[in-house]
Design a protein around this motif. Structure first.
Motif: not given
Length: 901
Positions: A493, A508-510, A525, A583-584
């Motif tokens: 991240y 997009d990463t969480r 997401i 992540q997507e």
């Protein structure tokens, strides 16, 4: 030090031999014999406290008893006494010494250098075989062979390599301008020798035998300068892989030391070869000045088999067979008596075993007129029906008749005795000739590779497709936190936040600490999800079952997260698990998986990597390396040295990748590496690339306290952004003053176009309408380590486009003591004080670099320039050799050391 006092080393007027001896098979005896028998035109003074005479010449008891001060001392005494000898010589005024003695401890070497330093005395060695300059009758060596006089210089670390090359070359009639053994390089090193030999008019080409380099930036700066002036060819010993065992990233594993040397040599514009025969073939080919513009070879032969061999070698080496133009096809058909479409006009072009001299000449003449080939290789096989020497004469006359075209022609006359006279004829006419077709093709590819390397030094790169303003403060904050927490690796991240701060697109990463949080993140997401384990102890997540792809919905993510925890704990029970990254999934089915990386090399500092990515990157091994900083041209060249490059350009129904986006990503990573020295390793793998652009799916960044601060760790000094400044001229207009860039060549041409003819004459000392590309490239593609150019840029009042209003530059000598200046301001800007401002800025910069004096030459009639120089404090000196030219110079004092990087 660099070239200071090296003239005393290689062009001495007098020599002292300390430790001269009559005892057979000793260094002192062998050196004495070589010195006295080489024909040196000057006094040679043997020093020995016990011998009465050496080589029939009376000896002197000590350095102090010498009748005159020697320019050069050759020292053959034991290591423990050398520092005292050096000190005594320095006090006498000797400024150069060759230390042939070996067995020095580090303390003894330092003591020797400490004794030499106060006297600015240069030391070649210790453990040096010596130095030979045949053109000056200097043989201060223990070489058993006296080399012939020539115009090729050889510099080597290994003494035995020097003696072996001298013996090998002498038996083949090859001569030298210099043969230099560096030994342990206590003082004089490769950088010093490159600077010295580049400025020596007797040297046509420079050959290097390198085992290691001890100062990367000094070497790169000197090599880039020398390679602009004459061919530089290198053998680097040791091609075995030496990947650091501690490397944890893909880049760290792939960037082995020998590949890094390859990247450095390429960036310096020099050619690397594999063995002695190739070394001298390359030197002979390049130093003839044969021009080359591409890699398309036409092959003319009287023997089909040899033509096929040459073709195989060409394709294996990465060259291309030329395709003859329709006009050439028709001309060949008329000469060879074949109709359109017949194979006689193919390439290789077979003209018959019985081909007489006239046929060779006529066909070669046609091929030399054809612009669809970049060079012609003429082969001749022995035949009872022809005379090889008369055919060689016909080929030579044809080449000479077409000299105005400067079309490259290489020759290979197969055979031994039958080809001897033909080869002599070609050599005398400076037409490259080789024993066999493989060697000839190899020589052609030397020309191709050398041209490509030179293009990187001289070609104007395209402008960056987009301006990006990196958030370096945010990156440094992330890196500092990790170092404070004693973490070597950023989390995935954090790594993606670093890339995003430098404009690299990321998915997009969480971060989620638990399976429940992972499920929630997936819900936010939306769409397919990639789930990865988050652990500072897991280097490659897929190896421990820590990656799951194409998960649909929160429930599937939660279940997989729980299963992933179980797998990782079983496979890596000691690993600390901090949670997951969610992540997507990037749904880009046409995208290629690439890798962009960086690792630290112990010698050259940061090295960039590009290639085919994915989990099998080490197995595929399709990658290339480059030295930062990059520009768009260098990035594209880096990409072009991989196998996947051809696929990226599109084929069949598959669209081409946005290559500018890939090159720009390389530039952004290069800038990140330059700006943040705490980054030690970096991987973006995979970097997806398709026609829509790029997207980083995974990233790893290793951090730590750098061994050298800032840009000092870089082998090539980067753009000095700290020199950017805003200025205001008399009429109130403001301009940006900044260092010049390679991309500024169009601005330079525009500046010249907006000068009056009289101003151009005053600036260049002759009428000038426009600058050539080569001249403009030399002004813009500068080495910030030894040159500086500052330009004033601002908007054009009519178009709003950025233009250059003035430029000032200095070029320092290799010792950084004196620098020559040049300044030019648009003719319509006179009287606004811009030239005065630019001169003050460049003088301030010179002081910051420790330069002692800045000088220039001005036409006597250029009163405006002379008045400005007087105002700035320059002293005027009349030039007796050129009455119309005035030399101006200004002393800058002691300076304050090198400018901050």
């Amino acid at each position: 030090m660099t070239v200071r006092n090296l003239d005393r080393l290689f062009k001495p007027a007098s020599i002292a031999l300390i430790g001269a001896s009559r005892k057979p098979n000793t260094i002192g005896a062998v050196v004495a014999r070589n010195l006295f028998q080489a024909g040196f035109d000057g006094p040679i003074m043997p020093v020995n406290a016990t011998e009465r005479a050496v080589e029939g010449v009376l000896t002197y008891k000590s350095v102090e008893s010498l009748p005159i001060t020697p320019d050069l001392a050759v020292i053959c005494t034991p290591a423990d006494g050398v520092p005292a000898v050096v000190d005594a010589l320095g006090k006498r005024g000797t400024r150069a010494a060759i230390v042939m003695s070996g067995g020095f401890s580090p303390e003894q070497t330092q003591a020797m250098l400490d004794a030499a330093r106060p006297h600015l005395m240069r030391i070649l060695g210790p453990s040096s075989l010596g130095a030979m300059v045949p053109g000056r009758g200097l043989n201060a060596s223990v070489s058993p062979v006296a080399p012939k006089k020539g115009d090729v210089a050889l510099v080597a670390q290994s003494s035995m390599v020097v003696t072996s090359i001298a013996d090998w070359a002498t038996s083949r009639g090859i001569g030298f301008s210099h043969l230099i053994s560096l030994g342990d390089r206590g003082d004089v090193d490769f950088g010093d020798m490159l600077d010295h030999l580049a400025g020596d008019a007797t040297v046509r080409a420079i050959l290097l035998y390198v085992e290691s380099i001890n100062n990367a930036r000094k070497f790169m700066s000197a090599a880039r300068s020398a390679a602009r002036q004459k061919p530089v060819i290198v053998i680097k010993a040791g091609r075995s892989e030496e990947a650091a065992e501690a490397a944890a990233s893909h880049t760290g594993v792939l960037a082995v030391s020998d590949a890094v040397y390859d990247a450095a040599f390429r960036r310096a514009g020099i050619l690397r070869v594999n063995d002695l025969a190739e070394l001298f073939d390359a030197a002979g080919t390049l130093s003839t000045g044969v021009p080359i513009t591409g890699d398309r070879l036409a092959i003319l032969t009287n023997g089909g088999g040899m033509g096929v061999m040459a073709t195989d070698r060409l394709i294996q080496a990465g060259g291309r067979l030329a395709t003859f133009s329709p006009e050439t096809q028709e001309a060949l058909a008329r000469l060879l008596g074949s109709s359109p479409g017949e194979g006689a006009r193919g390439n290789p072009l077979r003209i018959g075993a019985d081909a007489p001299p006239k046929r060779y000449a006529e066909v070669l003449n046609v091929l030399m007129q054809d612009t669809s080939n970049d060079a012609v290789l003429v082969l001749h096989c022995p035949s009872a029906l022809t005379d090889p020497e008369t055919i060689a004469q016909a080929v030579t006359e044809t080449v000479q008749a077409n000299k105005s075209r400067r079309h490259p022609v290489l020759t290979s006359w197969i055979g031994d005795q039958s080809a001897t006279e033909a080869r002599k004829l070609f050599t005398a006419s400076r037409i490259p000739t080789y024993d066999g077709p493989s060697n000839a093709v190899r020589a052609f590819m030397h020309l191709v590779r050398y041209r490509r390397n030179q293009e990187l030094l001289m070609e104007t790169p395209p402008s960056v497709p987009e301006d990006f303003q990196p958030d370096d403060i945010a990156v440094k904050r992330i890196v500092a936190r990790a170092i404070a927490e004693k973490r070597e690796w950023l989390s995935e991240y954090e790594a993606k936040r670093v890339l995003a701060a430098y404009g690299v697109p990321v998915v997009d990463t969480r971060v989620a600490e638990t399976p429940e949080e992972a499920a929630h993140a997936a819900e936010v997401i939306g769409g397919p999800i990639a789930l990865k384990i988050l652990s500072p102890d897991v280097t490659h997540k897929s190896d421990v079952g820590g990656v799951a792809l194409h998960l649909h919905g929160p429930d599937a993510v939660r279940a997989e997260a729980e299963a992933m925890l179980q797998r990782v704990r079983e496979i890596a029970p000691e690993a600390r698990i901090e949670g997951f990254t969610v992540q997507e999934m990037a749904l880009r089915p046409e995208a290629y998986e690439l890798i962009v990386g960086m690792t630290e090399n112990d010698l050259f500092g940061p090295v960039l990597l590009f290639g085919q990515g994915g989990i099998g990157v080490e197995v595929v091994e399709d990658y290339a390396l480059a030295m930062p900083p990059l520009n768009m041209k260098l990035a594209t060249d880096l990409m072009g040295r991989t196998r996947i490059w051809r696929q990226l350009q599109g084929y069949r129904s598959r669209a081409a990748v946005d290559l500018d986006a890939v090159a720009l990503t390389l530039n952004k990573v290069s800038q990140l590496v330059v700006d943040v020295p705490e980054i030690a390793e970096l991987d973006i793998n995979p970097l997806l690339a398709d026609s829509e652009g790029v997207l980083a799916l995974d990233a790893r960044i290793k951090v730590g306290v750098p061994a050298l601060p800032g840009a000092k760790r870089l082998a090539i000094r980067p753009y000095p952004k700290s020199l950017e400044d805003r200025i205001t001229i008399k009429d109130g207009r403001q301009f940006l003053v900044r260092p010049i860039l390679p991309e500024d060549e169009p601005l330079v041409h525009n500046l010249v176009e907006n000068q009056t003819a009289e101003d151009l004459r005053l600036r260049f000392f002759a009428p000038l309408k426009r600058l050539s590309h080569q001249a403009a490239a030399r002004l813009t593609q500068i080495d910030y380590d030894r040159e500086m150019g500052l330009i004033a840029v601002g908007p054009d009042p009519q178009t709003g486009e950025t233009i250059m209003y003035g430029v000032v530059r200095i070029t320092a000598d290799p010792d950084n003591l004196r620098a020559e200046y040049a300044v030019m301001v648009r003719s319509d800007m006179k009287g606004q004080g811009l030239g005065y401002i630019l001169m003050n800025k460049i003088l301030d910069y010179a002081r910051s670099r420790g330069i002692k004096e800045v000088y220039g030459e001005v036409l006597r009639e250029n009163t405006n320039m002379l008045n400005m120089c007087r105002t700035l404090g320059f002293i005027r000196k009349e030039n007796l050799d050129e009455p119309g030219v005035v030399e101006v110079r200004i002393e800058l004092g002691g300076g304050i050391g090198a400018a901050a990087e």
